[in-house]
Enzyme design. Structure first.
Site, PDB file in Angstrom:
ATOM      1  N   ASP A 483       0.820  -1.213   0.000  1.00  0.00           N
ATOM      2  CA  ASP A 483       0.000   0.000   0.000  1.00  0.00           C
ATOM      3  C   ASP A 483       0.850   1.259   0.000  1.00  0.00           C
ATOM      4  O   ASP A 483       0.337   2.367   0.096  1.00  0.00           O
ATOM      5  CB  ASP A 483      -1.051   0.003   1.110  1.00  0.00           C
TER       6      ASP A 483
HETATM    7  C1  BGC Z   1       2.791   1.689   6.204  1.00  0.00           C
HETATM    8  C2  BGC Z   1       2.089   0.459   5.734  1.00  0.00           C
HETATM    9  C3  BGC Z   1       0.656   0.545   6.181  1.00  0.00           C
HETATM   10  C4  BGC Z   1       0.026   1.828   5.681  1.00  0.00           C
HETATM   11  C5  BGC Z   1      -1.442   1.994   6.041  1.00  0.00           C
HETATM   12  C6  BGC Z   1       2.064   2.922   5.754  1.00  0.00           C
HETATM   13  O1  BGC Z   1       2.661   4.037   6.277  1.00  0.00           O
HETATM   14  O2  BGC Z   1       4.106   1.669   5.753  1.00  0.00           O
HETATM   15  O3  BGC Z   1       2.747  -0.692   6.161  1.00  0.00           O
HETATM   16  O4  BGC Z   1      -0.067  -0.549   5.708  1.00  0.00           O
HETATM   17  O5  BGC Z   1       0.743   2.928   6.148  1.00  0.00           O
HETATM   18  O6  BGC Z   1      -1.653   2.251   7.388  1.00  0.00           O
HETATM   19  C1  NOJ Z   2       0.597  -3.174   6.138  1.00  0.00           C
HETATM   20  C2  NOJ Z   2      -0.840  -3.309   5.785  1.00  0.00           C
HETATM   21  O1  NOJ Z   2      -1.604  -3.662   6.919  1.00  0.00           O
HETATM   22  C3  NOJ Z   2      -1.046  -4.324   4.707  1.00  0.00           C
HETATM   23  O2  NOJ Z   2      -2.381  -4.302   4.285  1.00  0.00           O
HETATM   24  C4  NOJ Z   2      -0.120  -4.027   3.566  1.00  0.00           C
HETATM   25  O3  NOJ Z   2      -0.350  -4.964   2.584  1.00  0.00           O
HETATM   26  C5  NOJ Z   2       1.307  -3.972   4.009  1.00  0.00           C
HETATM   27  N1  NOJ Z   2       1.411  -2.961   4.990  1.00  0.00           N
HETATM   28  C6  NOJ Z   2       2.309  -3.744   2.874  1.00  0.00           C
HETATM   29  O4  NOJ Z   2       2.392  -2.460   2.475  1.00  0.00           O
END
Ligand code: BGC
Ligand code: NOJ
Length: 811
Positions: A483
């Site tokens: 994400d």
């Molecule tokens: C983090 C991700 C997380 C996303 C949504 C980002 O800052 O690196 O791991 O899933 O925020 O909360």
């Molecule tokens: C944490 C999020 O909870 C998950 O949905 C996502 O896929 C990973 N970060 C990778 O970015």
């Protein structure tokens, strides 16, 4: 360096030093009432929702670390100490913290006084029990003053830490006997309150924090404890707390047990009050009566232990590797249950106020716990699917209390829909319950828009199938599983959320990773169609899958590995042509586990590239080379300093994809090597580097570019738990539920002599013995079921049969 050890017989991790590199925590609670508890007694409790119904206050990111918990101060002469060492930090003569399945036990001694504190949340009850036993081990009588302490949270954890102009005037309590009632806002729209009580007469109490602590003092040296005398303060506004004082004389050898209960209670609107302004305490009294004696508490604790024994009996192994055995039998499955309960809401890294239930997170978590609690998995699937939009796409998050989707962390993550197919298919394989596909399930929680779950899956499939970019690959939307790969955001405003910012949708940016998912889960969708009698739809889906497969080979292959994506200008990402970010882990893992490029010999190439370019001794990095600068066309992935999080961290969630991919091409040695690198039990010895709990996975370990390479962060709430369990249980050990029965297809290191396993599957017990006389890595040479040799590697069902014994010879 270690800070404890595994006690496998008791399924506990025993921490032997309170000064672990970071707080090492455990979770209490299985249903509605939950607590986090650290190895120094820190943490907090909540009912159902960590943001809206928080019982006790916790101070995230505080100094000293891990401040606030359920604290017991023992004043023995001039010495004040706590069984969990914090917050007074008096050096203890002995200390241990045993984190077990749903309970934690602290055993400490100081000056020949022993304390044993057991904390757990009993099944079917909304409370945390703290049972404290004090034993005088000396030859003289001891006069002891005991003080308990918890600090109440004013329910809504966000308001609680922000809205002080209001908060400081709303706190209210009642005190009756040994019970302290927290009733802030009960006078108006709340019908719930908390109680904190002890099963003995008390010598005093405090409910006002400032009176207990004294001006400018912290929980490390409350004035009341110093002076040995409670003030019987009654909170009025400010910060309500619960503190009991018990004075006791212990003769040599004598012990005393106290049971403290922190409970959550609700009243019906019409029964709120006992008298004007006096809360109806009947439900609290009923609860307290259940945990008034040590016998009652012991029985409840045993019931909890049995509950866990039963749960974890569904999948057990005996191997020649203790670390592997304990991860499979205990800790990995335990963590999967915690992710079921918490999703990504409350940990020591997730504040419990932001992320509710993630759509994709919950779908993937389910892969790890569906065998443990199939009924609740079914419910969960319906909850998740009910938030789906009519076009097949999804809110990225929903709240556990309302079960409604919200836009707080956005939408438009184009991998989301396909994860629904993944979890429904896993559920049906586990249970055989095709009936779930006929369930009527709303879209966007609107019953008037309800359709069958099968129709939801069709729309999931179609969403990807009809949102293709210029190369015929799936459009990425805001991002995919990663994400932080935000190809349509172009954010230049500091602090703006990459998840919710605007300036969005090029209609061009494409994801090879989603293409891999589409091939994998598209096939599963087709299989479900076929098995429910819709051959035409199955054929249509398979044709689309074939097209995608060809597209990946044509436009998603970079020569030595799979490309990651195309950006909003159709430029390649994850290609040898790029300056940074030349290779990403996700498409290598997912395309190969979907079977792409296996026949063509590309899978092996891709995985060799992973080994060459992304591997480290602590795990496989997400990408290389790390992005040195922020790229507006890539978004958050390039916002992290090199080596952390999605910018070339070892993101543990996707390591099992690569390990599974290795099993697909039969390389058991390498699959296991990858498995071990991030597996907590195998890094226990380097806890001073790894730093998080050695019994659970963390989301991330710092990659080779980071100064703190090998250091983990974000323990507990991560999809890593589910995927590593899927990997080790279904692909390495290789016991995998399929629609028609249980497949046994191990892919193990050549030096593993074999193993035994017991799997309870659809109510039937399978006793499985795997032998590896010739040092194979994969391949079933012989399958003998109850004395009869069979073809293939599936143990088929025989109606009515309750137990099978199978021997598998690899070779
Ligand atoms: C983090 C991700 C997380 C996303 C949504 C980002 O800052 O690196 O791991 O899933 O925020 O909360
Ligand atoms: C944490 C999020 O909870 C998950 O949905 C996502 O896929 C990973 N970060 C990778 O970015």
């Amino acid at each position: 360096m270690k800070f404890g050890y595994f006690d496998d017989a008791r399924q506990e991790y025993v921490i032997t030093s309170p000064t672990t590199p970071l707080p090492w925590i455990n979770y209490l609670g299985c249903e509605n009432f939950f607590s986090l508890i650290s190895n120094t007694c820190g943490g907090y409790s909540f009912y159902k929702d960590a943001k809206l119904l928080r019982l006790t206050r916790y101070r995230y990111n505080n100094v000293p670390a891990d401040t606030n918990g359920r604290y017991y101060y023992i004043k023995d002469g001039d010495t004040v100490w706590n069984p969990g060492w914090q917050p007074v930090q008096t050096e203890l003569d002995s200390y241990s913290c045993r984190h077990g399945l749903g309970y934690s036990v602290f055993e400490s001694t100081k000056n020949e006084l022993a304390a044993e504190l057991t904390a757990f949340v009993p099944l079917n009850n909304n409370c945390e029990i703290n049972r404290l036993t004090l034993t005088n081990k000396s030859s003289q009588a001891k006069d002891i003053s005991l003080f308990s302490y918890i600090e109440f949270c004013l329910w809504n954890a966000v308001d609680d830490m922000t809205n002080f102009q209001r908060n400081f005037s709303i706190g209210e309590v009642e005190i009756e006997g040994s019970a302290i009632y927290h009733k802030t806002e009960y006078r108006e729209r709340r019908n719930h309150y908390a109680v904190y009580s002890v099963n003995t007469a008390i010598d005093g109490y405090d409910t006002d924090r400032d009176s207990f602590l004294g001006a400018y003092r912290g929980v490390n040296r409350p004035i009341v404890v110093e002076q040995g005398q409670s003030t019987n303060s009654k909170a009025s506004g400010w910060a309500p707390i619960g503190s009991h004082n018990i004075n006791v004389t212990l003769q040599p050898g004598e012990e005393k047990t106290y049971i403290f209960v922190l409970g959550y209670l609700e009243n019906e609107e019409e029964n709120k009050w006992e008298a004007p302004g006096v809360i109806n305490k009947a439900p609290a009294k009923e609860m307290l009566a259940k945990f008034n004696t040590n016998e009652q508490v012991e029985a409840a604790l045993n019931e909890l232990k049995e509950h866990w024994q039963n749960l974890l009996s569904k999948y057990t192994v005996e191997t020649n590797d203790d670390k592997l055995t304990r991860m499979i039998n205990t800790w990995n499955q335990y963590q999967c249950m915690v992710t079921f309960n918490m999703s990504r809401s409350a940990s020591y890294y997730e504040s419990g106020t932001g992320r509710g239930m993630g759509f994709r997170d919950s779908c993937q978590d389910l892969l790890g716990f569906v065998h443990l609690i199939p009924d609740r998995a079914r419910e969960r699937i319906i909850d998740i699917a009910s938030t789906q939009f009519e076009d097949g796409s999804a809110y990225h998050q929903y709240q556990p209390l309302t079960k409604k989707g919200n836009m707080d962390i956005g939408s438009g993550f184009n991998d989301d829909p396909l994860w629904l197919i993944a979890c429904v298919s896993a559920y049906i394989k586990e249970t055989g319950d095709f009936g779930i596909l006929e369930e009527s399930v709303p879209f966007d929680n609107d019953e008037t828009k309800a359709q069958t779950l099968m129709e939801h899956l069709r729309r999931s499939f179609e969403f990807t199938n009809t949102n293709l970019g210029p190369h015929g690959l799936p459009l990425i939307g805001r991002a995919d599983w990663n994400d932080c790969l935000n190809l349509n955001c172009f954010s230049k405003t500091p602090g703006e959320s990459f998840q919710t910012c605007s300036n969005f949708e090029s209609g061009k940016a494409e994801s090879v990773f989603i293409a891999g998912m589409f091939v994998k889960y598209g096939k599963e969708y087709a299989e479900l169609c076929k098995r429910t009698g819709n051959q035409a739809e199955a054929d249509r889906a398979l044709a689309a899958v074939d097209r995608m497969y060809a597209t990946v080979l044509e436009s998603g292959w970079d020569g030595e590995w799979f490309l990651r994506a195309y950006d909003a200008f159709s430029e390649k990402i994850g290609s040898k042509e790029c300056e940074d970010g030349q290779i990403f882990i996700e498409p290598q893992g997912f395309c190969v586990l979907a079977g792409i490029g296996v026949e063509e010999g590309l899978a092996e190439k891709a995985l060799n590239s992973v080994k060459e370019k992304l591997d480290t001794k602590y795990g496989v990095m997400l990408l290389q080379p790390a992005y040195k600068d922020y790229h507006v066309n890539l978004g958050e992935v390039s916002s992290y300093p090199p080596g952390y999080k999605e910018n070339a961290g070892i993101f543990c969630h996707n390591n099992p994809w690569v390990s599974i991919a290795e099993t697909v091409i039969g390389r058991g040695d390498r699959a296991f090597e990858i498995y071990k690198k991030t597996c907590p039990a195998y890094v226990e010895e380097i806890s001073e580097i790894h730093r998080t709990e050695p019994y659970v996975y963390s989301q991330m370990v710092a990659g080779a570019d980071a100064p703190r390479h090998g250091e983990a962060k974000n323990s507990w709430l991560t999809g890593t738990a589910a995927w590593t369990f899927v990997n080790v249980s279904q692909y390495i050990i290789g016991i995998r539920p399929e629609f028609d029965g249980l497949v046994v297809d191990p892919c193990i290191p050549s030096d593993m002599p074999g193993f035994k396993a017991t799997r309870i599957f659809r109510g039937v017990t399978y006793n499985i013995t795997v032998e590896n006389p010739n040092g194979a890595q994969k391949g079933v040479a012989k399958l003998i079921v109850d004395g009869q040799e069979m073809n293939g590697n599936m143990i088929p069902f025989v109606d009515g049969k309750k137990e099978y014994s199978a021997t598998i010879i690899l070779g």
